[in-house]
Design an enzyme around this catalytic site. Sequence first.
Site, PDB file in Angstrom:
ATOM      1  N   HIS A 457       0.838  -1.204   0.000  1.00  0.00           N
ATOM      2  CA  HIS A 457       0.000   0.000   0.000  1.00  0.00           C
ATOM      3  C   HIS A 457       0.870   1.250   0.000  1.00  0.00           C
ATOM      4  CE1 HIS A 457       0.759   0.692   4.343  1.00  0.00           C
ATOM      5  NE2 HIS A 457       0.634  -0.636   4.473  1.00  0.00           N
ATOM      6  N   CYS A 481       3.906  -4.937   6.267  1.00  0.00           N
ATOM      7  CA  CYS A 481       3.441  -4.612   4.916  1.00  0.00           C
ATOM      8  C   CYS A 481       4.585  -4.046   4.078  1.00  0.00           C
ATOM      9  CB  CYS A 481       2.303  -3.597   4.975  1.00  0.00           C
ATOM     10  SG  CYS A 481       0.747  -4.295   5.580  1.00  0.00           S
TER      11      CYS A 481
END
Length: 506
Positions: A457, A481
Amino acid sequence: MQSLPNTQLSFKKSSSVNINFLAAGVVIVLLALIFWCVFFFVWGYFHVSQRILPGVTAAGVQVGGMTISEAEAAIHEQWNMGHQVLIGSEDQWWRTPSLSLGIYVDSVKIARDAFEMGRGSGALAEWITILLGGQPSGGPEILFNEEMARNTLTQISQLVYAAPQPNEIVYENGQWVAKGGLNGKALDVERAVLILRSDPGRVLSQGQLELTYVPIAVETVNSEILQVLNQIGNRPLTASLYDPFSGDIRDYEIGMDRIGPYLGWDAQTQSMTLNTTGLIAEVTTMLETSQGVKVRMDDDLSAVEEAWKSGRSLEFSVVDLPRPYQVESGDTLLKISQKFRLPYWYILQANPGIQPNSLIVGAEITIPSRNEMLPLPYVRNKRIVISIPEQRMRVYENGEQVHEFIVSTGIATSPTFPGVYQVRTHELSAYASNWDLTMPHFLGIYEAWPGFMNGIHGLPTLSNGRILWGNVLGGPASYGCIILSLENAELLYQWAEDGVVVEIIG
Protein backbone atom coordinates in the site's frame (compact mmCIF):
# COMPACT_ATOMS: atom_id res chain seq x y z
CA MET A 1 -114.44 -136.12 -9.80
CA GLN A 2 -110.87 -136.89 -10.83
CA SER A 3 -110.29 -133.61 -12.78
CA LEU A 4 -110.67 -131.25 -9.77
CA PRO A 5 -107.11 -131.43 -8.52
CA ASN A 6 -105.80 -130.27 -11.91
CA THR A 7 -108.06 -127.21 -11.83
CA GLN A 8 -106.85 -126.18 -8.40
CA LEU A 9 -103.20 -126.50 -9.46
CA SER A 10 -103.71 -124.21 -12.43
CA PHE A 11 -105.31 -121.57 -10.25
CA LYS A 12 -102.35 -121.58 -7.86
CA LYS A 13 -99.84 -121.02 -10.69
CA SER A 14 -101.78 -118.05 -12.02
CA SER A 15 -101.91 -116.41 -8.61
CA SER A 16 -98.14 -116.78 -8.18
CA VAL A 17 -97.46 -115.03 -11.50
CA ASN A 18 -99.72 -112.13 -10.64
CA ILE A 19 -97.99 -111.65 -7.32
CA ASN A 20 -94.60 -111.51 -9.05
CA PHE A 21 -95.82 -108.91 -11.52
CA LEU A 22 -97.29 -106.90 -8.72
CA ALA A 23 -94.04 -107.02 -6.74
CA ALA A 24 -92.04 -105.98 -9.78
CA GLY A 25 -94.39 -103.09 -10.38
CA VAL A 26 -94.06 -101.96 -6.81
CA VAL A 27 -90.26 -102.11 -7.06
CA ILE A 28 -90.30 -100.11 -10.29
CA VAL A 29 -92.59 -97.52 -8.77
CA LEU A 30 -90.39 -97.31 -5.69
CA LEU A 31 -87.24 -96.97 -7.81
CA ALA A 32 -88.87 -94.31 -9.94
CA LEU A 33 -90.01 -92.54 -6.83
CA ILE A 34 -86.51 -92.74 -5.36
CA PHE A 35 -85.03 -91.55 -8.65
CA TRP A 36 -87.31 -88.55 -8.82
CA CYS A 37 -86.79 -87.81 -5.17
CA VAL A 38 -83.04 -87.91 -5.65
CA PHE A 39 -83.37 -85.92 -8.88
CA PHE A 40 -85.45 -83.21 -7.31
CA PHE A 41 -83.26 -83.19 -4.21
CA VAL A 42 -80.08 -82.78 -6.26
CA TRP A 43 -81.79 -80.33 -8.61
CA GLY A 44 -83.05 -78.34 -5.65
CA TYR A 45 -79.69 -78.42 -3.87
CA PHE A 46 -77.76 -77.16 -6.88
CA HIS A 47 -80.39 -74.51 -7.57
CA VAL A 48 -80.28 -73.24 -4.02
CA SER A 49 -76.47 -73.45 -3.70
CA GLN A 50 -75.91 -71.77 -7.10
CA ARG A 51 -73.50 -74.47 -8.20
CA ILE A 52 -73.05 -76.11 -11.57
CA LEU A 53 -74.70 -79.50 -11.83
CA PRO A 54 -72.45 -82.50 -11.21
CA GLY A 55 -70.81 -84.13 -14.19
CA VAL A 56 -70.84 -80.98 -16.33
CA THR A 57 -67.76 -80.43 -18.51
CA ALA A 58 -67.07 -77.01 -20.07
CA ALA A 59 -64.33 -76.48 -22.67
CA GLY A 60 -62.83 -79.78 -21.56
CA VAL A 61 -62.71 -78.72 -17.91
CA GLN A 62 -64.67 -80.65 -15.23
CA VAL A 63 -66.68 -77.89 -13.58
CA GLY A 64 -69.45 -79.92 -11.91
CA GLY A 65 -70.15 -78.79 -8.35
CA MET A 66 -68.33 -75.45 -8.84
CA THR A 67 -69.74 -71.96 -8.52
CA ILE A 68 -69.64 -69.75 -11.60
CA SER A 69 -66.58 -67.86 -10.31
CA GLU A 70 -64.76 -71.10 -9.49
CA ALA A 71 -65.55 -72.49 -12.92
CA GLU A 72 -64.46 -69.25 -14.61
CA ALA A 73 -61.14 -69.36 -12.73
CA ALA A 74 -60.55 -73.02 -13.65
CA ILE A 75 -61.31 -72.43 -17.34
CA HIS A 76 -59.18 -69.26 -17.39
CA GLU A 77 -56.26 -71.05 -15.74
CA GLN A 78 -56.35 -74.00 -18.15
CA TRP A 79 -57.02 -72.11 -21.37
CA ASN A 80 -55.75 -68.56 -20.98
CA MET A 81 -52.81 -69.19 -18.66
CA GLY A 82 -52.12 -72.88 -19.12
CA HIS A 83 -51.50 -72.73 -22.86
CA GLN A 84 -47.95 -71.57 -23.64
CA VAL A 85 -46.81 -70.23 -27.00
CA LEU A 86 -43.19 -70.37 -28.17
CA ILE A 87 -42.43 -67.02 -29.81
CA GLY A 88 -39.27 -65.83 -31.56
CA SER A 89 -36.95 -66.73 -34.40
CA GLU A 90 -33.41 -67.83 -35.12
CA ASP A 91 -31.62 -68.20 -31.79
CA GLN A 92 -33.99 -66.09 -29.68
CA TRP A 93 -37.15 -67.76 -28.35
CA TRP A 94 -39.45 -67.06 -25.42
CA ARG A 95 -42.33 -68.96 -23.84
CA THR A 96 -45.32 -66.84 -22.93
CA PRO A 97 -48.94 -67.53 -21.91
CA SER A 98 -51.28 -67.38 -24.90
CA LEU A 99 -53.22 -64.63 -23.13
CA SER A 100 -50.21 -62.28 -23.34
CA LEU A 101 -50.49 -62.58 -27.14
CA GLY A 102 -54.18 -61.68 -26.98
CA ILE A 103 -55.32 -65.30 -27.59
CA TYR A 104 -58.02 -66.25 -25.11
CA VAL A 105 -61.41 -67.84 -24.46
CA ASP A 106 -64.31 -66.09 -22.78
CA SER A 107 -64.08 -68.05 -19.54
CA VAL A 108 -66.91 -66.04 -17.94
CA LYS A 109 -69.38 -66.86 -20.74
CA ILE A 110 -68.36 -70.52 -20.81
CA ALA A 111 -68.80 -70.79 -17.03
CA ARG A 112 -72.25 -69.17 -17.19
CA ASP A 113 -73.33 -71.50 -20.03
CA ALA A 114 -72.20 -74.47 -17.93
CA PHE A 115 -74.21 -73.14 -15.00
CA GLU A 116 -77.38 -72.96 -17.13
CA MET A 117 -77.21 -76.65 -18.09
CA GLY A 118 -80.14 -78.48 -16.48
CA ARG A 119 -81.87 -75.25 -15.50
CA GLY A 120 -83.66 -74.19 -18.68
CA SER A 121 -86.77 -75.44 -20.47
CA GLY A 122 -84.95 -78.56 -21.62
CA ALA A 123 -83.62 -79.33 -18.16
CA LEU A 124 -84.72 -82.98 -18.16
CA ALA A 125 -83.10 -83.73 -21.48
CA GLU A 126 -79.92 -81.98 -20.38
CA TRP A 127 -79.92 -83.98 -17.15
CA ILE A 128 -80.23 -87.19 -19.09
CA THR A 129 -77.41 -86.05 -21.40
CA ILE A 130 -75.22 -85.28 -18.38
CA LEU A 131 -76.03 -88.63 -16.74
CA LEU A 132 -75.25 -90.48 -19.93
CA GLY A 133 -71.94 -88.59 -20.32
CA GLY A 134 -73.02 -87.03 -23.59
CA GLN A 135 -71.32 -83.63 -23.19
CA PRO A 136 -71.21 -81.29 -26.20
CA SER A 137 -68.23 -81.99 -28.44
CA GLY A 138 -65.73 -79.44 -29.92
CA GLY A 139 -63.54 -76.79 -28.28
CA PRO A 140 -64.52 -73.28 -27.20
CA GLU A 141 -64.43 -70.25 -29.47
CA ILE A 142 -60.89 -68.78 -29.64
CA LEU A 143 -60.90 -64.97 -29.39
CA PHE A 144 -58.21 -62.34 -30.07
CA ASN A 145 -57.39 -59.07 -28.28
CA GLU A 146 -55.15 -56.95 -30.52
CA GLU A 147 -54.19 -54.41 -27.86
CA MET A 148 -52.78 -57.11 -25.57
CA ALA A 149 -50.87 -58.63 -28.47
CA ARG A 150 -49.36 -55.28 -29.46
CA ASN A 151 -48.25 -54.56 -25.90
CA THR A 152 -46.40 -57.88 -25.66
CA LEU A 153 -44.89 -57.60 -29.13
CA THR A 154 -43.73 -54.05 -28.40
CA GLN A 155 -41.90 -55.28 -25.30
CA ILE A 156 -40.27 -58.06 -27.30
CA SER A 157 -39.33 -55.60 -30.04
CA GLN A 158 -37.31 -53.62 -27.51
CA LEU A 159 -35.42 -56.78 -26.55
CA VAL A 160 -34.59 -57.87 -30.09
CA TYR A 161 -33.94 -54.45 -31.60
CA ALA A 162 -30.42 -54.20 -32.97
CA ALA A 163 -29.25 -50.75 -33.96
CA PRO A 164 -27.18 -50.52 -37.10
CA GLN A 165 -23.48 -50.42 -36.41
CA PRO A 166 -22.12 -47.60 -38.52
CA ASN A 167 -18.74 -47.49 -40.08
CA GLU A 168 -16.25 -47.10 -37.28
CA ILE A 169 -14.06 -44.09 -37.86
CA VAL A 170 -10.66 -44.64 -36.27
CA TYR A 171 -7.33 -42.88 -36.23
CA GLU A 172 -4.69 -45.19 -37.67
CA ASN A 173 -1.19 -44.54 -38.90
CA GLY A 174 -1.58 -40.78 -38.79
CA GLN A 175 -4.93 -40.50 -40.57
CA TRP A 176 -8.68 -41.05 -40.12
CA VAL A 177 -10.20 -44.10 -41.87
CA ALA A 178 -13.66 -45.75 -41.94
CA LYS A 179 -13.91 -49.43 -41.04
CA GLY A 180 -16.66 -52.05 -40.74
CA GLY A 181 -20.36 -51.30 -40.40
CA LEU A 182 -23.37 -53.66 -39.95
CA ASN A 183 -27.09 -53.38 -40.72
CA GLY A 184 -29.50 -53.41 -37.81
CA LYS A 185 -32.89 -55.11 -37.42
CA ALA A 186 -36.30 -54.37 -35.90
CA LEU A 187 -39.24 -56.66 -35.15
CA ASP A 188 -42.05 -56.57 -37.74
CA VAL A 189 -44.85 -56.05 -35.22
CA GLU A 190 -47.54 -55.50 -37.88
CA ARG A 191 -46.89 -58.84 -39.56
CA ALA A 192 -47.03 -60.68 -36.24
CA VAL A 193 -50.35 -58.97 -35.38
CA LEU A 194 -51.75 -59.91 -38.81
CA ILE A 195 -50.93 -63.61 -38.25
CA LEU A 196 -52.56 -63.58 -34.82
CA ARG A 197 -55.63 -61.71 -36.02
CA SER A 198 -56.21 -63.97 -39.04
CA ASP A 199 -56.16 -67.29 -37.14
CA PRO A 200 -55.46 -67.16 -33.40
CA GLY A 201 -56.71 -70.75 -33.00
CA ARG A 202 -54.03 -72.10 -35.34
CA VAL A 203 -51.29 -70.29 -33.40
CA LEU A 204 -52.71 -71.73 -30.19
CA SER A 205 -52.90 -75.29 -31.54
CA GLN A 206 -49.38 -75.11 -33.00
CA GLY A 207 -48.04 -73.49 -29.83
CA GLN A 208 -45.60 -71.36 -31.82
CA LEU A 209 -45.38 -67.95 -33.47
CA GLU A 210 -42.33 -67.29 -35.62
CA LEU A 211 -41.37 -63.62 -35.80
CA THR A 212 -39.95 -61.77 -38.77
CA TYR A 213 -37.63 -58.77 -38.77
CA VAL A 214 -37.24 -55.62 -40.84
CA PRO A 215 -33.62 -54.74 -41.72
CA ILE A 216 -32.28 -51.28 -40.86
CA ALA A 217 -29.65 -50.14 -43.31
CA VAL A 218 -26.42 -48.66 -41.98
CA GLU A 219 -25.38 -45.19 -43.07
CA THR A 220 -22.00 -45.13 -44.71
CA VAL A 221 -19.47 -42.47 -43.80
CA ASN A 222 -19.30 -39.57 -46.18
CA SER A 223 -15.83 -39.21 -47.68
CA GLU A 224 -16.06 -35.46 -47.05
CA ILE A 225 -16.23 -36.16 -43.31
CA LEU A 226 -12.98 -38.08 -43.47
CA GLN A 227 -11.41 -35.23 -45.40
CA VAL A 228 -12.46 -32.68 -42.78
CA LEU A 229 -11.27 -34.94 -39.97
CA ASN A 230 -7.89 -35.32 -41.56
CA GLN A 231 -7.67 -31.54 -41.82
CA ILE A 232 -8.57 -30.69 -38.21
CA GLY A 233 -7.64 -33.96 -36.53
CA ASN A 234 -3.92 -33.81 -37.16
CA ARG A 235 -2.98 -30.71 -35.23
CA PRO A 236 -0.81 -31.03 -32.11
CA LEU A 237 -1.77 -29.82 -28.64
CA THR A 238 0.31 -27.25 -26.76
CA ALA A 239 0.75 -27.57 -23.00
CA SER A 240 2.01 -24.47 -21.19
CA LEU A 241 3.66 -25.29 -17.85
CA TYR A 242 3.86 -22.40 -15.38
CA ASP A 243 6.02 -22.47 -12.26
CA PRO A 244 4.56 -19.86 -9.89
CA PHE A 245 7.52 -20.18 -7.53
CA SER A 246 10.11 -19.22 -10.13
CA GLY A 247 7.96 -17.48 -12.72
CA ASP A 248 9.19 -19.78 -15.52
CA ILE A 249 6.81 -20.71 -18.36
CA ARG A 250 7.63 -23.56 -20.73
CA ASP A 251 5.59 -24.72 -23.70
CA TYR A 252 5.44 -28.38 -24.75
CA GLU A 253 4.02 -29.71 -28.01
CA ILE A 254 1.94 -32.87 -27.62
CA GLY A 255 2.09 -34.73 -30.93
CA MET A 256 -0.56 -36.87 -32.61
CA ASP A 257 1.27 -39.99 -31.51
CA ARG A 258 0.01 -39.19 -28.00
CA ILE A 259 -3.34 -37.62 -28.96
CA GLY A 260 -4.40 -40.23 -31.55
CA PRO A 261 -5.22 -43.08 -29.12
CA TYR A 262 -7.70 -40.79 -27.34
CA LEU A 263 -9.60 -39.69 -30.45
CA GLY A 264 -12.89 -41.28 -31.48
CA TRP A 265 -15.99 -40.80 -33.60
CA ASP A 266 -19.58 -40.40 -32.39
CA ALA A 267 -21.76 -41.90 -35.11
CA GLN A 268 -24.96 -40.53 -33.59
CA THR A 269 -23.84 -36.91 -33.57
CA GLN A 270 -21.49 -37.38 -36.52
CA SER A 271 -18.68 -35.67 -34.67
CA MET A 272 -15.17 -36.35 -33.50
CA THR A 273 -14.65 -37.05 -29.79
CA LEU A 274 -11.68 -36.71 -27.51
CA ASN A 275 -11.16 -38.73 -24.34
CA THR A 276 -9.99 -35.71 -22.38
CA THR A 277 -9.59 -37.54 -19.07
CA GLY A 278 -7.22 -40.11 -20.53
CA LEU A 279 -5.30 -37.57 -22.59
CA ILE A 280 -4.76 -35.14 -19.70
CA ALA A 281 -3.65 -37.98 -17.43
CA GLU A 282 -0.97 -38.91 -19.98
CA VAL A 283 0.12 -35.30 -20.58
CA THR A 284 0.35 -34.67 -16.82
CA THR A 285 2.49 -37.78 -16.36
CA MET A 286 4.73 -36.71 -19.24
CA LEU A 287 5.26 -33.23 -17.77
CA GLU A 288 5.94 -34.59 -14.29
CA THR A 289 8.44 -37.11 -15.62
CA SER A 290 10.29 -34.58 -17.77
CA GLN A 291 10.46 -31.89 -15.07
CA GLY A 292 10.66 -33.99 -11.92
CA VAL A 293 7.87 -32.01 -10.27
CA LYS A 294 4.21 -32.44 -9.38
CA VAL A 295 1.91 -30.89 -11.99
CA ARG A 296 -1.79 -29.99 -12.20
CA MET A 297 -3.95 -28.71 -15.06
CA ASP A 298 -5.40 -25.26 -14.40
CA ASP A 299 -7.92 -25.35 -17.26
CA ASP A 300 -11.29 -27.04 -16.81
CA LEU A 301 -11.49 -30.52 -18.30
CA SER A 302 -14.40 -29.33 -20.45
CA ALA A 303 -12.10 -26.81 -22.15
CA VAL A 304 -9.52 -29.34 -23.35
CA GLU A 305 -11.16 -30.25 -26.67
CA GLU A 306 -11.89 -26.62 -27.51
CA ALA A 307 -8.28 -25.66 -26.75
CA TRP A 308 -6.97 -28.44 -28.99
CA LYS A 309 -9.26 -27.59 -31.91
CA SER A 310 -8.65 -23.84 -31.65
CA GLY A 311 -4.90 -24.12 -31.15
CA ARG A 312 -4.96 -22.46 -27.71
CA SER A 313 -2.43 -23.69 -25.17
CA LEU A 314 -3.65 -25.75 -22.23
CA GLU A 315 -2.44 -24.32 -18.95
CA PHE A 316 -0.63 -26.47 -16.39
CA SER A 317 1.23 -25.41 -13.27
CA VAL A 318 3.81 -26.77 -10.85
CA VAL A 319 2.44 -27.94 -7.49
CA ASP A 320 4.38 -27.80 -4.23
CA LEU A 321 3.66 -30.79 -1.98
CA PRO A 322 3.86 -30.94 1.82
CA ARG A 323 7.15 -32.39 2.99
CA PRO A 324 8.74 -33.65 6.21
CA TYR A 325 11.59 -31.70 7.82
CA GLN A 326 13.97 -32.84 10.55
CA VAL A 327 14.76 -30.11 13.08
CA GLU A 328 18.44 -29.14 13.11
CA SER A 329 20.58 -27.61 15.82
CA GLY A 330 19.93 -23.87 16.11
CA ASP A 331 16.55 -24.04 14.39
CA THR A 332 13.67 -21.91 15.58
CA LEU A 333 10.24 -21.93 14.02
CA LEU A 334 10.87 -18.41 12.70
CA LYS A 335 14.11 -19.52 11.02
CA ILE A 336 12.36 -22.55 9.52
CA SER A 337 9.55 -20.36 8.18
CA GLN A 338 12.10 -18.03 6.56
CA LYS A 339 14.01 -21.00 5.16
CA PHE A 340 10.92 -22.42 3.46
CA ARG A 341 9.44 -19.00 2.69
CA LEU A 342 6.17 -19.52 4.53
CA PRO A 343 4.43 -17.47 7.24
CA TYR A 344 5.36 -18.54 10.76
CA TRP A 345 1.80 -19.31 11.85
CA TYR A 346 1.15 -21.51 8.83
CA ILE A 347 3.87 -23.99 9.84
CA LEU A 348 2.66 -23.78 13.44
CA GLN A 349 -0.89 -24.63 12.33
CA ALA A 350 0.34 -27.65 10.31
CA ASN A 351 2.04 -29.09 13.42
CA PRO A 352 -0.46 -29.04 16.31
CA GLY A 353 1.15 -29.55 19.69
CA ILE A 354 4.57 -28.26 18.63
CA GLN A 355 6.49 -26.01 21.07
CA PRO A 356 7.80 -23.21 18.81
CA ASN A 357 10.31 -21.91 21.37
CA SER A 358 11.77 -25.28 22.33
CA LEU A 359 12.10 -27.41 19.22
CA ILE A 360 13.69 -30.82 19.70
CA VAL A 361 16.70 -31.48 17.49
CA GLY A 362 16.01 -34.48 15.26
CA ALA A 363 12.23 -34.18 15.62
CA GLU A 364 10.26 -34.36 12.38
CA ILE A 365 7.77 -31.63 11.52
CA THR A 366 5.58 -31.06 8.46
CA ILE A 367 6.26 -28.22 6.05
CA PRO A 368 2.89 -27.49 4.39
CA SER A 369 2.40 -26.84 0.68
CA ARG A 370 3.27 -23.36 -0.56
CA ASN A 371 0.27 -23.62 -2.90
CA GLU A 372 -1.94 -22.74 0.06
CA MET A 373 -0.60 -19.20 -0.32
CA LEU A 374 -1.80 -19.17 -3.95
CA PRO A 375 -5.59 -19.66 -3.79
CA LEU A 376 -6.57 -17.75 -6.95
CA PRO A 377 -6.18 -18.50 -10.68
CA TYR A 378 -2.79 -17.31 -11.87
CA VAL A 379 -2.26 -14.17 -13.94
CA ARG A 380 0.63 -15.69 -15.84
CA ASN A 381 1.92 -12.70 -17.75
CA LYS A 382 2.43 -10.45 -14.70
CA ARG A 383 4.66 -10.76 -11.65
CA ILE A 384 5.77 -8.58 -8.74
CA VAL A 385 9.18 -9.29 -7.17
CA ILE A 386 10.14 -7.60 -3.87
CA SER A 387 13.69 -7.74 -2.52
CA ILE A 388 13.89 -7.22 1.24
CA PRO A 389 17.71 -6.77 1.23
CA GLU A 390 17.50 -4.17 -1.57
CA GLN A 391 14.22 -2.60 -0.43
CA ARG A 392 13.15 -2.61 -4.06
CA MET A 393 10.10 -3.77 -6.01
CA ARG A 394 10.37 -4.83 -9.63
CA VAL A 395 7.24 -5.23 -11.76
CA TYR A 396 7.19 -7.56 -14.78
CA GLU A 397 4.76 -7.98 -17.66
CA ASN A 398 5.15 -10.57 -20.43
CA GLY A 399 8.63 -11.36 -19.14
CA GLU A 400 9.82 -7.74 -19.32
CA GLN A 401 10.45 -5.39 -16.39
CA VAL A 402 8.09 -2.42 -16.66
CA HIS A 403 8.61 -0.69 -13.27
CA GLU A 404 11.05 -0.48 -10.37
CA PHE A 405 9.96 1.13 -7.09
CA ILE A 406 11.63 1.96 -3.77
CA VAL A 407 9.82 0.24 -0.90
CA SER A 408 9.90 -0.15 2.86
CA THR A 409 9.31 -3.61 4.34
CA GLY A 410 8.75 -4.77 7.93
CA ILE A 411 11.02 -4.01 10.84
CA ALA A 412 12.96 -6.80 12.58
CA THR A 413 10.40 -7.25 15.36
CA SER A 414 7.52 -7.42 12.87
CA PRO A 415 9.11 -8.67 9.67
CA THR A 416 7.79 -9.14 6.18
CA PHE A 417 7.74 -12.90 5.50
CA PRO A 418 9.60 -14.04 2.37
CA GLY A 419 7.57 -16.31 0.11
CA VAL A 420 5.44 -16.56 -3.00
CA TYR A 421 1.98 -15.05 -2.65
CA GLN A 422 -0.80 -13.52 -4.74
CA VAL A 423 -2.72 -10.30 -4.89
CA ARG A 424 -5.90 -11.43 -3.16
CA THR A 425 -7.83 -8.26 -2.43
CA HIS A 426 -8.14 -4.62 -3.52
CA GLU A 427 -9.14 -1.95 -0.97
CA LEU A 428 -9.00 1.66 -2.03
CA SER A 429 -8.46 2.73 1.57
CA ALA A 430 -7.90 0.07 4.24
CA TYR A 431 -8.07 0.92 7.95
CA ALA A 432 -5.79 -0.57 10.63
CA SER A 433 -7.56 -0.12 13.95
CA ASN A 434 -4.52 -1.28 15.98
CA TRP A 435 -2.59 1.81 14.90
CA ASP A 436 -5.48 4.09 13.94
CA LEU A 437 -4.21 4.64 10.43
CA THR A 438 -5.44 4.27 6.86
CA MET A 439 -3.51 2.52 4.09
CA PRO A 440 -4.28 3.88 0.61
CA HIS A 441 -4.50 1.56 -2.41
CA PHE A 442 -4.15 -1.57 -0.33
CA LEU A 443 -3.40 -4.89 -2.09
CA GLY A 444 -3.79 -7.82 0.34
CA ILE A 445 -1.23 -10.58 -0.35
CA TYR A 446 -0.97 -12.94 2.66
CA GLU A 447 -2.13 -13.44 6.23
CA ALA A 448 0.68 -12.68 8.67
CA TRP A 449 -1.58 -14.28 11.25
CA PRO A 450 -5.07 -15.74 10.82
CA GLY A 451 -7.39 -12.83 10.09
CA PHE A 452 -4.54 -10.28 9.83
CA MET A 453 -3.70 -9.47 6.19
CA ASN A 454 -0.36 -8.03 5.16
CA GLY A 455 -0.23 -6.23 1.86
CA ILE A 456 1.22 -3.58 -0.41
CA HIS A 457 0.00 0.00 0.00
CA GLY A 458 0.92 3.67 -0.12
CA LEU A 459 2.35 5.68 2.78
CA PRO A 460 -0.12 5.33 5.68
CA THR A 461 -1.95 8.27 7.21
CA LEU A 462 -2.90 8.71 10.85
CA SER A 463 -6.38 9.89 11.77
CA ASN A 464 -4.93 13.37 12.45
CA GLY A 465 -3.79 13.57 8.82
CA ARG A 466 -0.11 12.94 9.43
CA ILE A 467 1.62 10.80 6.76
CA LEU A 468 4.04 8.23 8.20
CA TRP A 469 7.45 7.04 7.02
CA GLY A 470 7.78 9.33 4.04
CA ASN A 471 11.30 10.27 5.10
CA VAL A 472 12.46 6.65 5.65
CA LEU A 473 11.16 5.06 2.42
CA GLY A 474 13.83 2.65 1.21
CA GLY A 475 14.49 1.12 4.64
CA PRO A 476 12.53 -1.24 6.95
CA ALA A 477 9.75 0.76 8.59
CA SER A 478 6.41 -1.08 8.57
CA TYR A 479 4.85 -3.78 10.73
CA GLY A 480 5.07 -6.32 7.90
CA CYS A 481 3.44 -4.61 4.92
CA ILE A 482 5.32 -3.33 1.85
CA ILE A 483 5.14 0.46 1.63
CA LEU A 484 5.24 2.47 -1.61
CA SER A 485 5.01 6.15 -2.33
CA LEU A 486 1.44 7.35 -2.80
CA GLU A 487 1.93 7.79 -6.54
CA ASN A 488 3.52 4.36 -7.08
CA ALA A 489 0.94 2.64 -4.87
CA GLU A 490 -1.89 4.03 -7.00
CA LEU A 491 -0.13 2.98 -10.22
CA LEU A 492 0.42 -0.57 -8.93
CA TYR A 493 -3.15 -0.74 -7.60
CA GLN A 494 -4.49 -0.09 -11.10
CA TRP A 495 -2.01 -2.44 -12.82
CA ALA A 496 -2.18 -5.58 -10.63
CA GLU A 497 -5.45 -7.49 -10.73
CA ASP A 498 -6.30 -10.24 -8.24
CA GLY A 499 -4.26 -13.37 -8.97
CA VAL A 500 -0.97 -11.65 -9.87
CA VAL A 501 1.88 -13.54 -8.18
CA VAL A 502 3.98 -11.61 -5.65
CA GLU A 503 7.41 -13.02 -4.82
CA ILE A 504 9.15 -11.70 -1.71
CA ILE A 505 12.87 -12.48 -1.51
CA GLY A 506 14.45 -12.47 1.96
